[in-house]
Scaffold this motif. Structure first.
Motif, short mmCIF file in Angstrom:
data_model
loop_
_atom_site.label_atom_id
_atom_site.label_comp_id
_atom_site.label_asym_id
_atom_site.label_seq_id
_atom_site.Cartn_x
_atom_site.Cartn_y
_atom_site.Cartn_z
N THR A 89 -62.06 -84.84 26.99
CA THR A 89 -60.97 -83.98 27.45
C THR A 89 -59.64 -84.69 27.25
N LEU A 90 -58.64 -83.93 26.80
CA LEU A 90 -57.28 -84.44 26.64
C LEU A 90 -56.32 -83.37 27.14
N GLU A 91 -55.44 -83.75 28.07
CA GLU A 91 -54.52 -82.78 28.69
C GLU A 91 -53.10 -83.33 28.67
N LEU A 92 -52.13 -82.41 28.64
CA LEU A 92 -50.73 -82.82 28.53
C LEU A 92 -49.83 -81.70 29.03
N VAL A 210 -49.32 -76.21 30.84
CA VAL A 210 -50.17 -77.39 30.66
C VAL A 210 -51.20 -77.05 29.60
N LEU A 211 -51.33 -77.90 28.58
CA LEU A 211 -52.29 -77.68 27.52
C LEU A 211 -53.43 -78.68 27.64
N GLY A 212 -54.63 -78.21 27.36
CA GLY A 212 -55.79 -79.09 27.44
C GLY A 212 -56.79 -78.77 26.34
N TYR A 213 -57.47 -79.79 25.87
CA TYR A 213 -58.55 -79.65 24.88
C TYR A 213 -59.81 -80.27 25.48
N ARG A 214 -60.92 -79.55 25.30
CA ARG A 214 -62.19 -80.07 25.81
C ARG A 214 -63.32 -79.74 24.84
N CYS A 215 -64.15 -80.77 24.56
CA CYS A 215 -65.36 -80.60 23.77
C CYS A 215 -66.53 -80.32 24.70
N GLU A 216 -67.30 -79.31 24.39
CA GLU A 216 -68.47 -78.97 25.19
C GLU A 216 -69.62 -78.70 24.24
N ARG A 232 -59.38 -74.83 23.67
CA ARG A 232 -57.99 -75.13 24.04
C ARG A 232 -57.61 -74.25 25.23
N GLY A 233 -57.25 -74.90 26.32
CA GLY A 233 -56.88 -74.19 27.53
C GLY A 233 -55.39 -74.24 27.79
N VAL A 234 -54.85 -73.16 28.33
CA VAL A 234 -53.43 -73.07 28.71
C VAL A 234 -53.39 -72.76 30.20
N PHE A 235 -52.72 -73.60 30.99
CA PHE A 235 -52.74 -73.48 32.45
C PHE A 235 -51.31 -73.43 32.98
N ASP A 236 -51.13 -72.67 34.06
CA ASP A 236 -49.80 -72.49 34.63
C ASP A 236 -49.64 -73.20 35.97
N THR A 237 -50.56 -74.10 36.31
CA THR A 237 -50.46 -74.89 37.52
C THR A 237 -50.79 -76.34 37.21
N LEU A 238 -50.29 -77.24 38.04
CA LEU A 238 -50.64 -78.65 37.93
C LEU A 238 -51.83 -78.93 38.82
N SER A 239 -52.84 -79.56 38.27
CA SER A 239 -54.07 -79.80 39.01
C SER A 239 -54.73 -81.07 38.53
N GLY A 240 -55.62 -81.61 39.36
CA GLY A 240 -56.36 -82.80 38.97
C GLY A 240 -57.40 -82.51 37.91
N THR A 241 -58.02 -81.35 37.97
CA THR A 241 -59.03 -80.94 36.99
C THR A 241 -58.84 -79.46 36.67
N TYR A 242 -59.33 -79.07 35.50
CA TYR A 242 -59.23 -77.68 35.05
C TYR A 242 -60.60 -77.20 34.57
N THR A 243 -60.77 -75.88 34.64
CA THR A 243 -61.99 -75.25 34.15
C THR A 243 -61.68 -74.59 32.80
N TYR A 244 -62.53 -74.86 31.80
CA TYR A 244 -62.30 -74.37 30.45
C TYR A 244 -63.25 -73.22 30.09
N THR A 245 -63.74 -72.53 31.10
CA THR A 245 -64.69 -71.44 30.83
C THR A 245 -64.06 -70.35 29.97
N GLY A 246 -62.86 -69.94 30.28
CA GLY A 246 -62.20 -68.87 29.54
C GLY A 246 -61.23 -69.37 28.49
N ALA A 247 -61.28 -70.65 28.14
CA ALA A 247 -60.34 -71.21 27.16
C ALA A 247 -60.65 -70.68 25.77
N SER A 248 -59.64 -70.63 24.92
CA SER A 248 -59.80 -70.10 23.57
C SER A 248 -60.55 -71.09 22.69
N LEU A 249 -61.36 -70.55 21.77
CA LEU A 249 -62.16 -71.37 20.87
C LEU A 249 -61.31 -71.89 19.73
N VAL A 250 -61.35 -73.18 19.48
CA VAL A 250 -60.64 -73.79 18.35
C VAL A 250 -61.59 -73.93 17.17
#
Length: 297
Positions: A89-92, A210-216, A232-250
């Motif tokens: 996972t990589l987030e920024l 907040v943008l994040g990439y996760r390999c599953e 690739r996930g796009v989030f509108d809140t700051l959090s310690g962890t994110y869920t990538y269930t509905g993230a777009s497929l790269v």
């Protein structure tokens, strides 16, 4: 006898032995042709598959590199606990707009403060030195960051500052005049807020997402079987962890991946190393790409 004619015999044609010999010879020729032609054809199919996998992996890594180059300084992070095979996972925080600011006036005293601060009642205005700012991007921003020197950008304040990033409930608007633009901070989070540090270069950054990439992939624990995906996930809140269930497929067909981040020091930039492996039809390709990160706040 002057000539030969089938009429002088009761039966005319090929014998069974001759037919068997012809069939056997034809089979041998067919096997030889197929053996000679199958290898080049299979090689062409394998090469085409490898080229397609390479294009998919390169496109995915290039997209990640573009997002990484637009990250707020020192905002990149991996997951807290990486597996033995590396971080997946990589987030920024992605920069949507930025520029340079000036010290702002606080209250009616006429005094200017750097870092900027807001009064205990109402919002505040921060003069900026960037007349070409996009008013639409400013209005869409969710956070403002000034002089983030570490991971403090993820520890957003729940109320009034000081902090390197504004709280969640702050709205931004490009105001004042065209010759002397400013950023107006309004909302409950702006009341009494102040930034923690002054930027020596007077830089500020506005962040919308907040943008994040996760390999599953199910096979990530072992060698991988090409059934995984990069999302690739796009989030509108700051959090310690994110869920990538509905993230777009790269990209799919992922068999292994690893994202490592070295923040760097005062004398060199940070470095992100991206490794991605794709597998399909018995073919596996692995690409590695490194991205330099300018973490100067």
């Amino acid at each position: 006898m002057k000539g030969f004619s089938c009429k002088s015999y009761r039966q005319c044609g090929f014998t069974l032995v001759e037919l068997i010999m012809v069939i056997a010879l034809a089979g041998i020729v067919a096997v030889m042709i197929s053996t000679v032609m199958s290898r080049p054809l299979q090689g062409f199919v394998d090469q085409s598959r490898r080229a397609e996998l390479t294009d998919l992996a390169a496109s995915a890594l290039n997209r990640m590199a573009r997002d990484i180059r637009l990250a707020v300084p020192n905002s990149l992070r991996n997951e807290p606990n990486c597996s033995p095979l590396g971080c997946h996972t990589l987030e920024l925080l992605a920069i949507s707009e930025g520029g340079r600011y000036r010290a702002n006036e606080w209250g009616t005293s006429g005094m200017r403060y750097d870092p900027p601060r807001c009064p205990e009642s109402g919002g505040c205005s921060i003069p900026v030195l960037s007349p070409g700012m996009d008013a639409g991007k400013v209005a869409e921003a969710r956070w403002m960051v000034i002089y983030n020197t570490g991971q403090a950008v993820w520890n957003y304040p729940s109320g009034a500052g000081p902090a390197v990033i504004t709280p969640n409930n702050v709205q931004f608007e490009l105001g004042c005049t065209s010759s002397e633009p400013c950023l107006n901070l309004t909302g409950a989070g702006a009341t009494g807020f102040s930034f923690q540090y002054a930027s020596p270069q007077h830089r500020f950054y506005l962040v919308r997402d907040v943008l994040g990439y996760r390999c599953e992939t199910p096979g990530m624990a072992s060698s991988g079987d090409g059934t995984g995906s990069l999302r690739r996930g796009v989030f509108d809140t700051l959090s310690g962890t994110y869920t990538y269930t509905g993230a777009s497929l790269v990209v799919d067909s992922v068999s292994a991946c690893s994202f490592t981040y070295e923040p760097g020091t005062n004398t060199r930039n940070g470095l992100v190393t991206l490794r991605l492996s794709l597998s399909e039809g018995g073919e596996t390709i692995t690409l590695l790409q490194q991205v330099h990160v300018d973490n100067a706040p």
